[in-house]
Design an enzyme around this catalytic site. Structure first.
Site, PDB file in Angstrom:
ATOM      1  N   HIS A 112      -0.860   8.398   9.230  1.00 31.98           N
ATOM      2  CA  HIS A 112      -1.886   8.112   8.227  1.00 31.98           C
ATOM      3  C   HIS A 112      -3.136   7.560   8.901  1.00 31.98           C
ATOM      4  CE1 HIS A 112      -3.783   6.571   4.581  1.00 31.98           C
ATOM      5  NE2 HIS A 112      -2.859   7.218   3.863  1.00 31.98           N
ATOM      6  N   ASP A 139       4.024   7.792   6.112  1.00 32.20           N
ATOM      7  CA  ASP A 139       3.289   8.680   7.014  1.00 32.20           C
ATOM      8  C   ASP A 139       2.822   7.919   8.247  1.00 32.20           C
ATOM      9  OD1 ASP A 139       1.726  10.532   8.282  1.00 32.20           O
ATOM     10  OD2 ASP A 139       0.204  10.685   6.695  1.00 32.20           O
ATOM     11  N   SER A 147       0.833  -1.201   0.000  1.00 39.41           N
ATOM     12  CA  SER A 147       0.000   0.000   0.000  1.00 39.41           C
ATOM     13  C   SER A 147       0.864   1.245   0.000  1.00 39.41           C
ATOM     14  CB  SER A 147      -0.906   0.019   1.228  1.00 39.41           C
ATOM     15  OG  SER A 147      -1.638   1.227   1.300  1.00 39.41           O
ATOM     16  N   LYS A 177       2.760  -3.308   7.126  1.00 40.27           N
ATOM     17  CA  LYS A 177       2.982  -3.580   5.705  1.00 40.27           C
ATOM     18  C   LYS A 177       4.407  -3.198   5.311  1.00 40.27           C
ATOM     19  CE  LYS A 177      -1.738  -3.295   3.825  1.00 40.27           C
ATOM     20  NZ  LYS A 177      -1.740  -4.645   3.202  1.00 40.27           N
TER      21      LYS A 177
END
Length: 294
Positions: A174, A171, A166, A188
């Site tokens: 996020h 960030d 992704s 991830k």
């Protein structure tokens, strides 16, 4: 037979020098095609992106297997009949290595489309979200991906791995990280790092927001480190599956690439393989040797 070799060499300059040589060359070419044809395992094959990828590969005549969590959903989503190993459908759990072994035996390429999914009463309110026990991002997106890669390396003796990750991993604040306090993008990113350090050939595709539009209707763009700012930041899952399929079918073109993927209105992207070249940093492009003039 050793008598083939002189015949092959003699026919190198002119194929008309021997019918047998032509047949041998044709046979060797056919063998090369068979060897090059992959056997792909798609994990997360009943998810929305995984199902599209599985169907695309199957439509292209690829020997493709599916790892699913239950056969009932596979019957509904993948339209299988018996939905068992005879059809290349394997039931397994990415958090349990033993359940992955059969599916990965004899596989030459792995496509990872698994991911944790939060249950939200109000998606705009992260505090209303939660993950099932044992299915948090740390369990599925990190440790589950690690286990898939590790099992693939041991059982299948390696091969290209295409991972759907992704955008947003640069960030820490996020909003996706805040859903159920799962820190999904953090895990991830850790999974990406594990794959990149595994020694296996990899392609890591990091899409922006996923939508359910049709494939090949939008202009696809690649980038790095969340520097693309498409409005809206969306890409059809079907296009993500299309890029994953191309990476599996042309692994050398996509080898060891990690890139963001998004789309915008414009000229629909037809040549997906061109995205791999665009995704390379300038120093990753092969240097052309200067031509020697005589």
């Amino acid at each position: 037979s050793s008598s083939f070799l002189p015949l092959l060499y003699r026919s190198e300059g002119c194929i008309c020098q021997g019918t047998m040589a032509f047949r041998v060359v044709a046979l060797l070419s056919l063998v090369g095609l068979v060897v090059a044809s992959p056997t792909v395992l798609v994990t997360g094959a009943t998810g929305r992106t995984g199902a599209l990828l599985y169907s695309m590969l199957k439509a292209k005549g690829v020997n493709v297997r599916a790892l699913v969590r239950n056969a009932t959903k596979a019957k509904e989503v993948l339209k299988c009949s018996s939905c068992d190993q005879s059809e290349g459908i394997y039931v397994g759990d990415v958090t349990e290595s033993e359940s992955l072994t059969a599916a990965m035996t004899g596989v030459t390429a792995l496509a990872i489309a698994t991911g944790s999914a939060p249950h939200c009463k109000d998606f705009k309110d992260p505090s209303s979200c939660s993950y099932p026990k044992g299915a948090y991002p740390i369990d599925i997106d990190f440790h589950g991906t690690e286990l898939q890669i590790e099992t693939f390396a041991k059982v299948a003796k390696g091969g290209p791995v295409v991972l759907c990750s992704s955008m947003g991993t640069t960030d820490p604040d996020h909003f996706l990280n805040k859903l159920g306090n799962g820190n999904i993008l953090f895990f991830k990113l850790n999974a990406e790092a594990f794959l990149m350090s595994s020694g296996l050939p990899f392609t890591i595709i990091k899409p922006c927001g996923l939508s359910d539009g049709n494939a090949a209707q939008r202009e696809l763009h690649v980038g790095h480190d969340d520097q693309m700012h498409e409005t809206p930041p969306q890409i059809p899952r079907a296009d993500v599956a299309r890029v994953m399929a191309e990476a599996l079918l042309q692994p050398k073109l996509a080898e060891n690439l990690r890139f963001d993927l998004c789309s915008q209105s414009g000229t629909p992207t037809e040549d997906v393989s061109a995205l791999f070249d665009a995704a390379r940093f300038p120093w990753q492009h092969p240097v052309q040797s200067p031509m020697l003039l005589v």
